[in-house]
Write a protein that holds these residues in place. Structure first.
Motif, PDB file in Angstrom:
ATOM      1  N   GLY A  25       0.779  -1.231   0.000  1.00 58.70           N
ATOM      2  CA  GLY A  25       0.000   0.000   0.000  1.00 58.70           C
ATOM      3  C   GLY A  25       0.814   1.287   0.000  1.00 58.70           C
ATOM      4  N   ALA A  26       2.119   1.187  -0.129  1.00 62.42           N
ATOM      5  CA  ALA A  26       2.976   2.376  -0.108  1.00 62.42           C
ATOM      6  C   ALA A  26       2.798   3.208  -1.377  1.00 62.42           C
ATOM      7  CB  ALA A  26       4.433   1.967   0.056  1.00 62.42           C
ATOM      8  N   GLN A  27       2.978   4.520  -1.241  1.00 64.46           N
ATOM      9  CA  GLN A  27       2.929   5.456  -2.357  1.00 64.46           C
ATOM     10  C   GLN A  27       4.298   6.116  -2.485  1.00 64.46           C
ATOM     11  OE1 GLN A  27       0.449   5.840  -4.376  1.00 64.46           O
ATOM     12  NE2 GLN A  27      -1.453   5.488  -3.299  1.00 64.46           N
ATOM     13  N   TYR A  28       4.756   6.305  -3.708  1.00 66.78           N
ATOM     14  CA  TYR A  28       6.051   6.935  -3.950  1.00 66.78           C
ATOM     15  C   TYR A  28       5.915   7.953  -5.073  1.00 66.78           C
ATOM     16  CZ  TYR A  28       7.774   2.941  -1.326  1.00 66.78           C
ATOM     17  OH  TYR A  28       7.985   2.002  -0.351  1.00 66.78           O
ATOM     18  N   ALA A  29       6.672   9.033  -4.969  1.00 64.80           N
ATOM     19  CA  ALA A  29       6.713  10.026  -6.046  1.00 64.80           C
ATOM     20  C   ALA A  29       7.496   9.434  -7.214  1.00 64.80           C
ATOM     21  CB  ALA A  29       7.381  11.303  -5.547  1.00 64.80           C
ATOM     22  N   ARG A  30       7.281   9.984  -8.391  1.00 59.81           N
ATOM     23  CA  ARG A  30       8.032   9.530  -9.559  1.00 59.81           C
ATOM     24  C   ARG A  30       8.838  10.692 -10.119  1.00 59.81           C
ATOM     25  NH1 ARG A  30       3.698   8.942 -14.494  1.00 59.81           N
ATOM     26  NH2 ARG A  30       2.908  11.044 -14.324  1.00 59.81           N
ATOM     27  N   GLU A  31       9.942  10.365 -10.751  1.00 52.46           N
ATOM     28  CA  GLU A  31      10.799  11.366 -11.346  1.00 52.46           C
ATOM     29  C   GLU A  31      11.063  10.964 -12.790  1.00 52.46           C
ATOM     30  OE1 GLU A  31      14.470  13.725  -9.679  1.00 52.46           O
ATOM     31  OE2 GLU A  31      15.053  11.675 -10.165  1.00 52.46           O
ATOM     32  N   ALA A  32      10.913  11.924 -13.690  1.00 48.15           N
ATOM     33  CA  ALA A  32      11.160  11.676 -15.115  1.00 48.15           C
ATOM     34  C   ALA A  32      12.652  11.801 -15.380  1.00 48.15           C
ATOM     35  CB  ALA A  32      10.384  12.669 -15.963  1.00 48.15           C
ATOM     36  N   ARG A  33      13.234  10.793 -16.047  1.00 48.47           N
ATOM     37  CA  ARG A  33      14.659  10.791 -16.373  1.00 48.47           C
ATOM     38  C   ARG A  33      14.847  10.638 -17.882  1.00 48.47           C
ATOM     39  NH1 ARG A  33      18.794  10.084 -12.169  1.00 48.47           N
ATOM     40  NH2 ARG A  33      17.675  10.636 -10.288  1.00 48.47           N
ATOM     41  N   CYS A  34      15.940  11.223 -18.374  1.00 47.11           N
ATOM     42  CA  CYS A  34      16.292  11.130 -19.785  1.00 47.11           C
ATOM     43  C   CYS A  34      16.743   9.700 -20.099  1.00 47.11           C
ATOM     44  CB  CYS A  34      17.412  12.117 -20.107  1.00 47.11           C
ATOM     45  SG  CYS A  34      17.988  12.033 -21.821  1.00 47.11           S
ATOM     46  N   PRO A  35      16.219   9.091 -21.167  1.00 46.85           N
ATOM     47  CA  PRO A  35      16.631   7.739 -21.524  1.00 46.85           C
ATOM     48  C   PRO A  35      18.055   7.673 -22.075  1.00 46.85           C
ATOM     49  CG  PRO A  35      15.171   8.608 -23.188  1.00 46.85           C
ATOM     50  CD  PRO A  35      15.204   9.617 -22.067  1.00 46.85           C
ATOM     51  N   GLY A  57      21.727  18.463 -23.200  1.00 47.51           N
ATOM     52  CA  GLY A  57      22.061  18.347 -24.609  1.00 47.51           C
ATOM     53  C   GLY A  57      21.187  17.444 -25.456  1.00 47.51           C
ATOM     54  N   HIS A  58      20.161  16.836 -24.880  1.00 51.31           N
ATOM     55  CA  HIS A  58      19.327  15.932 -25.666  1.00 51.31           C
ATOM     56  C   HIS A  58      18.002  16.560 -26.085  1.00 51.31           C
ATOM     57  CE1 HIS A  58      22.074  13.180 -23.460  1.00 51.31           C
ATOM     58  NE2 HIS A  58      22.254  12.794 -24.717  1.00 51.31           N
ATOM     59  N   GLY A  59      17.732  17.796 -25.659  1.00 47.71           N
ATOM     60  CA  GLY A  59      16.553  18.536 -26.100  1.00 47.71           C
ATOM     61  C   GLY A  59      15.242  17.946 -25.631  1.00 47.71           C
ATOM     62  N   LEU A  60      14.200  18.121 -26.458  1.00 48.78           N
ATOM     63  CA  LEU A  60      12.883  17.588 -26.120  1.00 48.78           C
ATOM     64  C   LEU A  60      12.891  16.068 -26.208  1.00 48.78           C
ATOM     65  CD1 LEU A  60      10.406  20.028 -27.894  1.00 48.78           C
ATOM     66  CD2 LEU A  60      10.711  19.693 -25.458  1.00 48.78           C
ATOM     67  N   ILE A  61      12.289  15.436 -25.216  1.00 46.61           N
ATOM     68  CA  ILE A  61      12.222  13.973 -25.152  1.00 46.61           C
ATOM     69  C   ILE A  61      10.759  13.565 -25.254  1.00 46.61           C
ATOM     70  CG2 ILE A  61      12.706  11.936 -23.733  1.00 46.61           C
ATOM     71  CD1 ILE A  61      15.260  13.377 -24.592  1.00 46.61           C
ATOM     72  N   SER A  62      10.460  12.668 -26.158  1.00 46.39           N
ATOM     73  CA  SER A  62       9.106  12.152 -26.317  1.00 46.39           C
ATOM     74  C   SER A  62       8.664  11.470 -25.030  1.00 46.39           C
ATOM     75  CB  SER A  62       9.073  11.143 -27.470  1.00 46.39           C
ATOM     76  OG  SER A  62       7.884  10.399 -27.441  1.00 46.39           O
ATOM     77  N   LYS A  63       7.400  11.691 -24.642  1.00 53.31           N
ATOM     78  CA  LYS A  63       6.913  11.062 -23.405  1.00 53.31           C
ATOM     79  C   LYS A  63       6.906   9.540 -23.500  1.00 53.31           C
ATOM     80  CE  LYS A  63       2.626  13.081 -24.470  1.00 53.31           C
ATOM     81  NZ  LYS A  63       1.519  13.849 -23.988  1.00 53.31           N
ATOM     82  N   LYS A  64       6.950   9.001 -24.717  1.00 52.37           N
ATOM     83  CA  LYS A  64       7.047   7.549 -24.891  1.00 52.37           C
ATOM     84  C   LYS A  64       8.427   7.023 -24.488  1.00 52.37           C
ATOM     85  CE  LYS A  64       3.723   7.283 -28.624  1.00 52.37           C
ATOM     86  NZ  LYS A  64       3.489   6.964 -30.028  1.00 52.37           N
ATOM     87  N   ARG A  65       9.443   7.909 -24.540  1.00 55.45           N
ATOM     88  CA  ARG A  65      10.814   7.495 -24.224  1.00 55.45           C
ATOM     89  C   ARG A  65      11.223   7.801 -22.781  1.00 55.45           C
ATOM     90  NH1 ARG A  65      14.965   9.978 -27.229  1.00 55.45           N
ATOM     91  NH2 ARG A  65      16.213   8.270 -26.480  1.00 55.45           N
ATOM     92  N   VAL A  66      10.448   8.613 -22.085  1.00 59.24           N
ATOM     93  CA  VAL A  66      10.815   9.021 -20.724  1.00 59.24           C
ATOM     94  C   VAL A  66      10.871   7.803 -19.812  1.00 59.24           C
ATOM     95  CG1 VAL A  66      10.017  10.323 -18.699  1.00 59.24           C
ATOM     96  CG2 VAL A  66       9.834  11.322 -20.973  1.00 59.24           C
ATOM     97  N   VAL A  67      11.901   7.783 -18.963  1.00 58.26           N
ATOM     98  CA  VAL A  67      12.046   6.711 -17.977  1.00 58.26           C
ATOM     99  C   VAL A  67      11.619   7.280 -16.623  1.00 58.26           C
ATOM    100  CG1 VAL A  67      13.697   5.194 -16.828  1.00 58.26           C
ATOM    101  CG2 VAL A  67      13.955   5.715 -19.259  1.00 58.26           C
ATOM    102  N   PHE A  68      10.613   6.666 -16.000  1.00 59.08           N
ATOM    103  CA  PHE A  68      10.162   7.114 -14.694  1.00 59.08           C
ATOM    104  C   PHE A  68      10.808   6.246 -13.621  1.00 59.08           C
ATOM    105  CE2 PHE A  68       6.691   8.632 -17.399  1.00 59.08           C
ATOM    106  CZ  PHE A  68       6.639   9.949 -16.999  1.00 59.08           C
ATOM    107  N   VAL A  69      11.372   6.910 -12.605  1.00 58.75           N
ATOM    108  CA  VAL A  69      12.018   6.203 -11.501  1.00 58.75           C
ATOM    109  C   VAL A  69      11.393   6.655 -10.185  1.00 58.75           C
ATOM    110  CG1 VAL A  69      14.215   5.936 -12.732  1.00 58.75           C
ATOM    111  CG2 VAL A  69      13.851   7.926 -11.283  1.00 58.75           C
ATOM    112  N   VAL A  70      11.569   5.847  -9.154  1.00 58.16           N
ATOM    113  CA  VAL A  70      11.091   6.186  -7.817  1.00 58.16           C
ATOM    114  C   VAL A  70      11.962   7.305  -7.282  1.00 58.16           C
ATOM    115  CG1 VAL A  70      10.722   5.342  -5.483  1.00 58.16           C
ATOM    116  CG2 VAL A  70      10.279   3.838  -7.426  1.00 58.16           C
ATOM    117  N   ALA A  71      11.305   8.398  -6.873  1.00 58.26           N
ATOM    118  CA  ALA A  71      12.047   9.559  -6.352  1.00 58.26           C
ATOM    119  C   ALA A  71      12.208   9.474  -4.846  1.00 58.26           C
ATOM    120  CB  ALA A  71      11.340  10.839  -6.723  1.00 58.26           C
TER     121      ALA A  71
END
Length: 71
Positions: A25-35, A57-71
């Motif tokens: 039942g734990a909740q965690y924030a997520r952080e978007a990281r560059c792939p 230096g990688h500019g705009l990243i498609s949301k399909k490529r974003v890696v979400f990690v536990v913050a």
């Protein structure tokens, strides 16, 4: 591969607000990281759209490529 819960080591489920562990039942924030470089991404919100920008230096990243990690 889904991230694992730091508390019980079960798979976390991605929700709108972050990650949720169905086992404990734990909740965690997520952080978007560059792939490409693994650095945190800047989240750009405008007119209901959400975009991600890499300041390393990688500019705009498609949301399909974003890696979400536990913050």
């Amino acid at each position: 591969m889904e991230p694992l819960c730091p508390a019980c080591k079960h798979e976390l489920q991605l929700t709108e607000k972050g990650f949720h562990c169905a086992e404990c039942g734990a909740q965690y924030a997520r952080e978007a990281r560059c792939p490409d470089c693994g650095q945190p991404l800047e989240v750009l919100k405008a007119c209901g759209a959400v975009d991600y920008f890499c300041q390393h230096g990688h500019g705009l990243i498609s949301k399909k490529r974003v890696v979400f990690v536990v913050a």
